[in-house]
Motif scaffolding. Structure first.
Motif, PDB file in Angstrom:
ATOM      1  N   ASN A   1      44.279  27.190  42.191  1.00 51.73           N
ATOM      2  CA  ASN A   1      44.722  28.473  43.119  1.00 51.73           C
ATOM      3  C   ASN A   1      44.704  29.852  42.516  1.00 51.73           C
ATOM      4  O   ASN A   1      44.557  31.109  43.651  1.00 51.73           O
ATOM      5  CB  ASN A   1      46.339  27.548  42.447  1.00 51.73           C
ATOM      6  N   HIS A   2      43.884  30.024  41.073  1.00 48.85           N
ATOM      7  CA  HIS A   2      42.926  31.919  40.678  1.00 48.85           C
ATOM      8  C   HIS A   2      42.759  31.525  41.561  1.00 48.85           C
ATOM      9  O   HIS A   2      42.165  32.760  41.688  1.00 48.85           O
ATOM     10  CB  HIS A   2      43.132  31.432  39.236  1.00 48.85           C
ATOM     11  N   THR A   3      41.212  30.609  41.964  1.00 47.04           N
ATOM     12  CA  THR A   3      39.913  31.406  42.263  1.00 47.04           C
ATOM     13  C   THR A   3      40.601  31.621  43.521  1.00 47.04           C
ATOM     14  O   THR A   3      39.766  32.747  44.696  1.00 47.04           O
ATOM     15  CB  THR A   3      39.040  30.067  42.272  1.00 47.04           C
ATOM     16  N   GLY A   4      41.407  30.785  44.360  1.00 50.00           N
ATOM     17  CA  GLY A   4      41.379  31.472  45.784  1.00 50.00           C
ATOM     18  C   GLY A   4      42.243  32.389  46.059  1.00 50.00           C
ATOM     19  O   GLY A   4      42.258  33.092  46.647  1.00 50.00           O
ATOM     20  N   GLU A   5      43.238  32.689  44.696  1.00 46.71           N
ATOM     21  CA  GLU A   5      43.660  33.522  44.877  1.00 46.71           C
ATOM     22  C   GLU A   5      42.867  34.900  44.767  1.00 46.71           C
ATOM     23  O   GLU A   5      42.364  36.293  45.621  1.00 46.71           O
ATOM     24  CB  GLU A   5      44.682  33.945  43.202  1.00 46.71           C
ATOM     25  N   HIS A   6      41.362  35.203  44.148  1.00 48.13           N
ATOM     26  CA  HIS A   6      40.775  36.215  43.769  1.00 48.13           C
ATOM     27  C   HIS A   6      39.207  35.928  44.906  1.00 48.13           C
ATOM     28  O   HIS A   6      39.044  37.657  45.780  1.00 48.13           O
ATOM     29  CB  HIS A   6      39.405  35.363  42.852  1.00 48.13           C
ATOM     30  N   ILE A   7      39.474  35.208  45.890  1.00 45.82           N
ATOM     31  CA  ILE A   7      38.690  34.949  47.484  1.00 45.82           C
ATOM     32  C   ILE A   7      39.643  35.946  48.131  1.00 45.82           C
ATOM     33  O   ILE A   7      39.062  36.814  48.993  1.00 45.82           O
ATOM     34  CB  ILE A   7      39.150  32.678  47.984  1.00 45.82           C
TER      35      ILE A   7
ATOM     36  N   SER B   1      40.660  45.637  38.762  1.00 42.61           N
ATOM     37  CA  SER B   1      41.592  44.933  37.973  1.00 42.61           C
ATOM     38  C   SER B   1      42.505  45.782  37.726  1.00 42.61           C
ATOM     39  O   SER B   1      43.316  46.256  38.340  1.00 42.61           O
ATOM     40  CB  SER B   1      40.937  46.157  36.556  1.00 42.61           C
ATOM     41  N   LYS B   2      43.219  44.511  37.209  1.00 40.98           N
ATOM     42  CA  LYS B   2      45.319  45.137  37.353  1.00 40.98           C
ATOM     43  C   LYS B   2      45.610  45.708  36.472  1.00 40.98           C
ATOM     44  O   LYS B   2      46.271  46.264  36.624  1.00 40.98           O
ATOM     45  CB  LYS B   2      45.975  43.704  37.312  1.00 40.98           C
ATOM     46  N   LYS B   3      44.437  46.019  34.794  1.00 38.80           N
ATOM     47  CA  LYS B   3      45.276  46.915  34.598  1.00 38.80           C
ATOM     48  C   LYS B   3      44.304  47.577  33.815  1.00 38.80           C
ATOM     49  O   LYS B   3      42.964  46.759  33.390  1.00 38.80           O
ATOM     50  CB  LYS B   3      46.403  46.039  33.407  1.00 38.80           C
TER      51      LYS B   3
ATOM     52  N   ALA C   1      38.250  41.372  36.964  1.00 43.22           N
ATOM     53  CA  ALA C   1      37.963  41.361  35.845  1.00 43.22           C
ATOM     54  C   ALA C   1      39.379  40.467  35.307  1.00 43.22           C
ATOM     55  O   ALA C   1      40.223  40.925  35.810  1.00 43.22           O
ATOM     56  CB  ALA C   1      38.645  42.602  34.855  1.00 43.22           C
ATOM     57  N   CYS C   2      39.164  39.758  34.888  1.00 42.09           N
ATOM     58  CA  CYS C   2      40.075  38.571  34.953  1.00 42.09           C
ATOM     59  C   CYS C   2      39.680  37.128  33.056  1.00 42.09           C
ATOM     60  O   CYS C   2      38.774  37.326  32.879  1.00 42.09           O
ATOM     61  CB  CYS C   2      39.731  37.794  35.801  1.00 42.09           C
ATOM     62  N   CYS C   3      40.583  37.194  33.158  1.00 43.73           N
ATOM     63  CA  CYS C   3      40.329  36.076  31.805  1.00 43.73           C
ATOM     64  C   CYS C   3      41.075  35.078  31.910  1.00 43.73           C
ATOM     65  O   CYS C   3      41.203  33.729  31.394  1.00 43.73           O
ATOM     66  CB  CYS C   3      41.656  36.309  30.771  1.00 43.73           C
TER      67      CYS C   3
ATOM     68  N   PRO D   1      40.908  30.585  33.739  1.00 44.56           N
ATOM     69  CA  PRO D   1      39.459  29.573  33.879  1.00 44.56           C
ATOM     70  C   PRO D   1      39.562  29.720  35.281  1.00 44.56           C
ATOM     71  O   PRO D   1      40.407  29.915  35.739  1.00 44.56           O
ATOM     72  CB  PRO D   1      40.318  28.424  33.309  1.00 44.56           C
ATOM     73  N   HIS D   2      38.340  29.452  36.160  1.00 51.29           N
ATOM     74  CA  HIS D   2      38.107  29.369  37.128  1.00 51.29           C
ATOM     75  C   HIS D   2      37.269  27.487  37.472  1.00 51.29           C
ATOM     76  O   HIS D   2      36.825  27.442  36.645  1.00 51.29           O
ATOM     77  CB  HIS D   2      37.429  30.415  37.781  1.00 51.29           C
ATOM     78  N   VAL D   3      37.156  28.019  38.577  1.00 58.01           N
ATOM     79  CA  VAL D   3      36.760  26.980  39.378  1.00 58.01           C
ATOM     80  C   VAL D   3      35.202  27.844  39.099  1.00 58.01           C
ATOM     81  O   VAL D   3      34.784  28.429  39.050  1.00 58.01           O
ATOM     82  CB  VAL D   3      36.483  25.771  40.545  1.00 58.01           C
TER      83      VAL D   3
HETATM   84 ZN   LIG Z   1      42.067  36.667  38.358  1.00 57.42          ZN
END
Ligand SMILES: [Zn+2]
Length: 398
Positions: A106-112, A182-184, A202-204, A206-208
């Motif tokens: 879901n997190h990688t999906g959000e990035h896409i 970057s969000k912040k 920028a992200c902390c 885990p991703h696929v």
């Molecule tokens: Zn992220």
């Protein structure tokens, strides 16, 4: 020095060993905070919920109830009857893979999706939230329904293209040259997640490894939010499960309507207009019936009728006829359409009595609403037909 984040380099591992640094009371009943030298548990951070799983310390297995991070120190919350003092001991950790992997998809999906929106519209996702059920993104600009559909199609093309998802800590000079979302303001080393040609952020978390692992991305909700658009998405197994449930529901509805799912909308539309016609016919019949019942009412002082008719003009016309024939107060109670308790609107009229006294009585007994003039009052009341009938029968307004 902060806790070593094993999930940075090993997002696909589920078990680890670590040294217990401290175990201190969390302040909650039986609550303890465990700090390890390293961990696979991703803490609640950047809008994403923490990993779930367990820790084995001193031969005892503890469920990890929460994971937080402050100043680089990751704290695992466990619950235990008594304080153990196994500091320096080895802890064995295990994270719940299904939960972690779902978050990764879901997190990688959000990035896409956000990468595509940023590139095409220049909007940022200013309010990301990844819960255990849904991902919400708040874009600081408006997306139309057509744009949302187009971005969804494009995102699924990116997923099918099986592009690598690269997580890295670039050197300062390299970072200075990079353009990334970057969000912040990020302090310390900046971790950059790159999907070539799609997104750099920028992200902390885990991703696929590749976009194909996201599987499927579906937008399941959109609303106007703070001058922009809030979207809800589902990816991977969550999207598949959502599709399965919706397909099952559509099939069920289709079977009820004796049609296939493509025709459900037209069938429901037709049924709605048929229902409206029936309602109109039924209202006309109720009005006619009410007039007949009013004629047949025996000549008592105070009289009342009950009806489904809710046409105000009809109710007033009939009650005006009733008052000519009856010496007391004439009332019509019209049943309201409601799922809960029996509720009626009422109209009461009289040639000789003060109808406001009737209205007051209803207020006193049933907390009814309404009022009007001496010759006619209107309002609404929640009560059963029987009690209202008795109330009118025993009215005795002099
Ligand atoms: Zn992220």
């Amino acid at each position: 020095m902060g806790t070593k984040k094993l999930y940075d380099d090993h997002p696909y591992e589920t078990e680890f060993e670590a040294k217990v640094l401290t175990i201190t009371s969390s302040g909650e009943e039986k609550g303890w905070n465990v700090v390890l030298d390293q961990t696979l548990f991703f803490p609640e951070e950047g809008g994403q919920t923490p990993d779930r799983g367990s820790l084995v310390i001193g031969g005892i297995t503890y469920e990890v109830e929460d994971v937080s991070i402050q100043d680089g120190i990751i704290t695992h919350q466990i619950r235990s009857e008594q304080a153990k003092e196994p500091e320096g001991e080895t802890a064995k950790g295990r994270i719940l893979w299904s939960h972690r992997y779902s978050n990764m998809q879901n997190h990688t999906g959000e990035h896409i999706f956000s990468g595509l929106v940023h590139a095409a519209k220049g909007y940022d996702n200013v309010g990301f939230h990844l819960s255990d059920h849904i991902v919400t993104m708040d874009y600081n600009g408006v997306l139309t329904e057509e744009e949302i559909q187009a971005f969804t199609a494009k995102a699924n093309e990116v997923i099918a293209a099986n592009l690598p998802v690269i997580c890295a800590y670039p050197a300062d000079e390299e970072l200075a040259k990079m353009e990334y979302r970057s969000k912040k303001e990020v302090e310390g080393a900046v971790r950059i997640v790159t999907i070539s040609g799609v997104d750099c952020c920028a992200c902390c978390a885990p991703h696929v490894r590749t976009t194909a692992e996201v599987g499927l991305l579906m937008v399941v909700g959109s609303q106007n939010y703070k001058g922009g658009t809030r979207l809800s998405i589902l990816c991977g197994q969550r999207a598949v499960e959502d599709y399965r449930k919706k397909h099952a529901m559509l099939s069920l509805v289709g079977r009820q309507l004796s049609t296939n799912w493509e025709n459900i909308f037209q069938t429901v539309d037709k049924l709605k207009s048929e229902r409206d016609n029936f309602k109109y016919r039924s209202a006309q019949l109720s009005a006619k019936l009410l007039e007949i019942e009013a004629k047949e009412l025996s000549g008592e002082r105070d009289v009342c009728l009950f009806t489904d008719c809710n046409d105000r003009n009809v109710l007033q016309r009939v009650v005006n006829k009733m008052k000519e024939e009856h010496s007391g107060i004439s009332v019509i109670f019209s049943r309201k359409e409601s799922d809960g308790a029996e509720e009626y609107t009422y109209v009461a009229s009289s040639l000789t009595k003060d109808c406001r006294l009737f209205s007051e009585k209803l207020k006193k007994i049933f907390q009814a609403k309404g009022g009007g003039k001496s010759e006619m009052v209107q309002g609404s009341v929640v009560a059963s037909k029987e009690t209202l009938e008795n109330c009118v029968k025993n009215l005795n307004i002099l």
